[in-house]
Structures are given as structure tokens and as C-alpha cells.
Design a protein around this motif. Structure first.
Motif, PDB file in Angstrom:
ATOM      1  N   ASN A  59      -2.509   5.350  -0.244  1.00  0.00           N
ATOM      2  CA  ASN A  59      -2.839   6.461  -1.141  1.00  0.00           C
ATOM      3  C   ASN A  59      -3.412   7.666  -0.389  1.00  0.00           C
ATOM      4  O   ASN A  59      -4.316   8.340  -0.875  1.00  0.00           O
ATOM      5  N   SER A  60      -2.890   7.921   0.800  1.00  0.00           N
ATOM      6  CA  SER A  60      -3.393   9.011   1.627  1.00  0.00           C
ATOM      7  C   SER A  60      -2.246   9.889   2.109  1.00  0.00           C
ATOM      8  O   SER A  60      -1.151   9.398   2.383  1.00  0.00           O
ATOM      9  N   SER A  61      -2.520  11.158   2.228  1.00  0.00           N
ATOM     10  CA  SER A  61      -1.560  12.081   2.845  1.00  0.00           C
ATOM     11  C   SER A  61      -2.254  12.841   3.976  1.00  0.00           C
ATOM     12  O   SER A  61      -1.905  13.964   4.292  1.00  0.00           O
ATOM     13  N   LYS A  70       0.815  -1.216   0.000  1.00  0.00           N
ATOM     14  CA  LYS A  70       0.000   0.000   0.000  1.00  0.00           C
ATOM     15  C   LYS A  70       0.850   1.267   0.000  1.00  0.00           C
ATOM     16  O   LYS A  70       0.333   2.364   0.121  1.00  0.00           O
ATOM     17  N   VAL A  71       2.164   1.094  -0.123  1.00  0.00           N
ATOM     18  CA  VAL A  71       3.085   2.228  -0.199  1.00  0.00           C
ATOM     19  C   VAL A  71       3.179   2.673  -1.649  1.00  0.00           C
ATOM     20  O   VAL A  71       3.384   1.838  -2.538  1.00  0.00           O
ATOM     21  N   CYS A  72       3.016   3.966  -1.882  1.00  0.00           N
ATOM     22  CA  CYS A  72       3.158   4.488  -3.248  1.00  0.00           C
ATOM     23  C   CYS A  72       4.644   4.568  -3.576  1.00  0.00           C
ATOM     24  O   CYS A  72       5.388   5.288  -2.928  1.00  0.00           O
ATOM     25  N   GLY A  86       7.914   0.080  -2.682  1.00  0.00           N
ATOM     26  CA  GLY A  86       7.846  -0.781  -1.509  1.00  0.00           C
ATOM     27  C   GLY A  86       8.842  -0.455  -0.428  1.00  0.00           C
ATOM     28  O   GLY A  86       8.810   0.619   0.163  1.00  0.00           O
ATOM     29  N   ALA A  87       9.746  -1.399  -0.149  1.00  0.00           N
ATOM     30  CA  ALA A  87      10.670  -1.298   0.980  1.00  0.00           C
ATOM     31  C   ALA A  87      11.544  -0.046   0.929  1.00  0.00           C
ATOM     32  O   ALA A  87      11.729   0.622   1.947  1.00  0.00           O
ATOM     33  N   SER A  88      12.071   0.285  -0.232  1.00  0.00           N
ATOM     34  CA  SER A  88      12.957   1.459  -0.291  1.00  0.00           C
ATOM     35  C   SER A  88      12.173   2.747  -0.046  1.00  0.00           C
ATOM     36  O   SER A  88      12.669   3.654   0.633  1.00  0.00           O
ATOM     37  N   THR A  89      10.963   2.836  -0.559  1.00  0.00           N
ATOM     38  CA  THR A  89      10.127   4.022  -0.308  1.00  0.00           C
ATOM     39  C   THR A  89       9.750   4.087   1.167  1.00  0.00           C
ATOM     40  O   THR A  89       9.770   5.157   1.777  1.00  0.00           O
ATOM     41  N   TRP A  90       9.400   2.936   1.739  1.00  0.00           N
ATOM     42  CA  TRP A  90       9.052   2.869   3.166  1.00  0.00           C
ATOM     43  C   TRP A  90      10.222   3.382   4.010  1.00  0.00           C
ATOM     44  O   TRP A  90      10.058   4.270   4.849  1.00  0.00           O
ATOM     45  N   ASP A  91      11.408   2.818   3.776  1.00  0.00           N
ATOM     46  CA  ASP A  91      12.581   3.185   4.573  1.00  0.00           C
ATOM     47  C   ASP A  91      12.961   4.644   4.385  1.00  0.00           C
ATOM     48  O   ASP A  91      13.354   5.319   5.345  1.00  0.00           O
ATOM     49  N   LYS A  92      12.855   5.147   3.176  1.00  0.00           N
ATOM     50  CA  LYS A  92      13.179   6.559   2.929  1.00  0.00           C
ATOM     51  C   LYS A  92      12.207   7.469   3.671  1.00  0.00           C
ATOM     52  O   LYS A  92      12.608   8.469   4.266  1.00  0.00           O
ATOM     53  N   ALA A  93      10.932   7.128   3.686  1.00  0.00           N
ATOM     54  CA  ALA A  93       9.935   7.933   4.389  1.00  0.00           C
ATOM     55  C   ALA A  93      10.184   7.923   5.897  1.00  0.00           C
ATOM     56  O   ALA A  93      10.102   8.969   6.554  1.00  0.00           O
ATOM     57  N   MET A 114       5.230   8.492   2.542  1.00  0.00           N
ATOM     58  CA  MET A 114       5.165   7.312   1.665  1.00  0.00           C
ATOM     59  C   MET A 114       3.801   7.180   0.998  1.00  0.00           C
ATOM     60  O   MET A 114       3.596   6.279   0.217  1.00  0.00           O
ATOM     61  N   ARG A 115       2.903   8.113   1.329  1.00  0.00           N
ATOM     62  CA  ARG A 115       1.514   8.099   0.824  1.00  0.00           C
ATOM     63  C   ARG A 115       0.892   6.712   1.039  1.00  0.00           C
ATOM     64  O   ARG A 115       0.329   6.107   0.133  1.00  0.00           O
TER      65      ARG A 115
END
Length: 183
Positions: free
Chosen positions: A135-137, A88-90, A93-100, A131-132
Motif C-alpha cells: 500500500n505504498s507508492s 501485499k500487491v494492490c 496478485g500475480a497479474s498485477t505484479w507481472d503488469k507492474a 503495483m502499490r
């Protein structure tokens, strides 16, 4: 060639270990974690301290003004966790999650802590907004508190007691005292 295959196998096993929760090491990949705050949670057991874990399960929590803790929650080990869906991470996945999680932590290292307005829940909300997630901010501390209450799972029976026993004992003492005064 044999060494390359061995290294790849070790890496795959190493990564695979992180995909599961490890309560002994307090590893909860892709989870929001929660623990009670002494005295405050004894009176209001729905209020506690929150952190967010990286894809490898390392806990990051806004533990005080200008300080984001890594793998050492401000009020002890997690008693509850809420597993989120990395799909559910825009992004990737894992790299976007960790960066956020990293970016939110870096931002909160520059902020004063405010119990009511800008706290550990806000830090987690910022990570989810970056990480939206889903799909939410529009993640915020109230939404996180309610969703953690409904979706969170206790790590053990002892963790459940750590959360609720002080409240129940305090309520019992107050009730006993009130009944004694009325007699």
C-alpha cells in the motif's frame, strides 16, 4: 475429457514449480534479486545490481541505458534474493505484479542509465510503486538498498563469499600495507 484433465494436471504442476525458488535456473518468483558489481562492490559491498522477478521467476533488470535485460542479469546470477508477499500487491496478485514489472521495464527501456540517480534500483522501485506494494507508492533506491540488506537472503555460501571476500581481501591488503608503512 481425459485429455482436458491431463492438460489441467500438467498446467497445475507447471505453475506449482514456479512457486518455489529454483537457484539452478535462477528462478525467484515474487522476489527482488541482487548481485555484486565488480570493483564497485569490492570497495562498497552494500552497493550492487538489483532486479525484480515476475510471478514465474523471470528476472528483469535495468542493465544499462535503454536496455532492460530478461533472465540475464547485467552482472551475473543473483547472490541474494528478497521474497516479497504477493498478497501485499494492490489488485489481483500475480497479474498485477507481472503488469507492474512489465510496465516498469517498458518505461526503463526508454531511459538512460545514471549510476547515482536513475538506475536498476529505481527500476525496481517503479515496479513496486506501480503495483502499490504494501500500500505504498514511495519506494525508492535508498529504501530498497536498506531493505534488501536487512531482508535479503544469500542463495548459497558461495554467493556470500562472492559478495564479501573481495572486500575483505582488499581491506586486508590495505590494512597490511598501512601497518607496514607505520613500522
Amino acid at each position: 475429457m481425459k485429455k482436458l484433465l491431463l492438460d489441467t494436471d500438467v498446467t497445475m504442476n507447471y505453475h506449482g514449480d514456479f512457486e518455489k525458488n529454483d537457484q539452478k535456473k535462477s528462478r525467484y518468483p515474487y522476489c527482488i534479486v541482487w548481485t555484486p558489481i565488480p570493483i564497485l562492490s569490492w570497495v562498497l559491498p552494500l552497493i550492487g545490481h538489483m532486479g525484480i522477478c515476475t510471478s514465474s521467476g523471470i528476472i528483469r533488470d535495468f542493465a544499462g541505458s535503454y536496455f532492460v535485460s530478461e533472465d540475464n542479469m547485467g552482472f551475473g546470477r543473483p547472490t541474494k534474493y528478497w521474497l516479497l508477499d504477493v498478497d501485499k500487491v494492490c489488485g489481483s496478485g500475480a497479474s498485477t505484479w507481472d503488469k507492474a514489472v512489465y510496465d516498469a521495464s517498458e518505461e526503463y527501456k526508454c531511459r538512460p542509465h545514471n549510476l547515482c540517480c536513475d538506475n536498476c534500483h529505481s527500476h525496481v522501485a517503479m515496479a513496486l510503486n506501480l503495483m502499490r506494494y504494501d500500500n505504498s507508492s514511495s519506494w525508492n533506491m535508498v529504501k530498497l538498498c536498506l531493505l534488501c540488506l536487512t531482508h535479503g537472503k544469500y542463495v548459497s555460501c558461495a554467493a556470500f563469499l562472492k559478495t564479501w571476500l573481495p572486500f575483505l581481501m582488499l581491506t586486508g591488503i590495505i590494512t597490511t600495507f598501512a601497518l607496514t608503512l607505520n613500522l
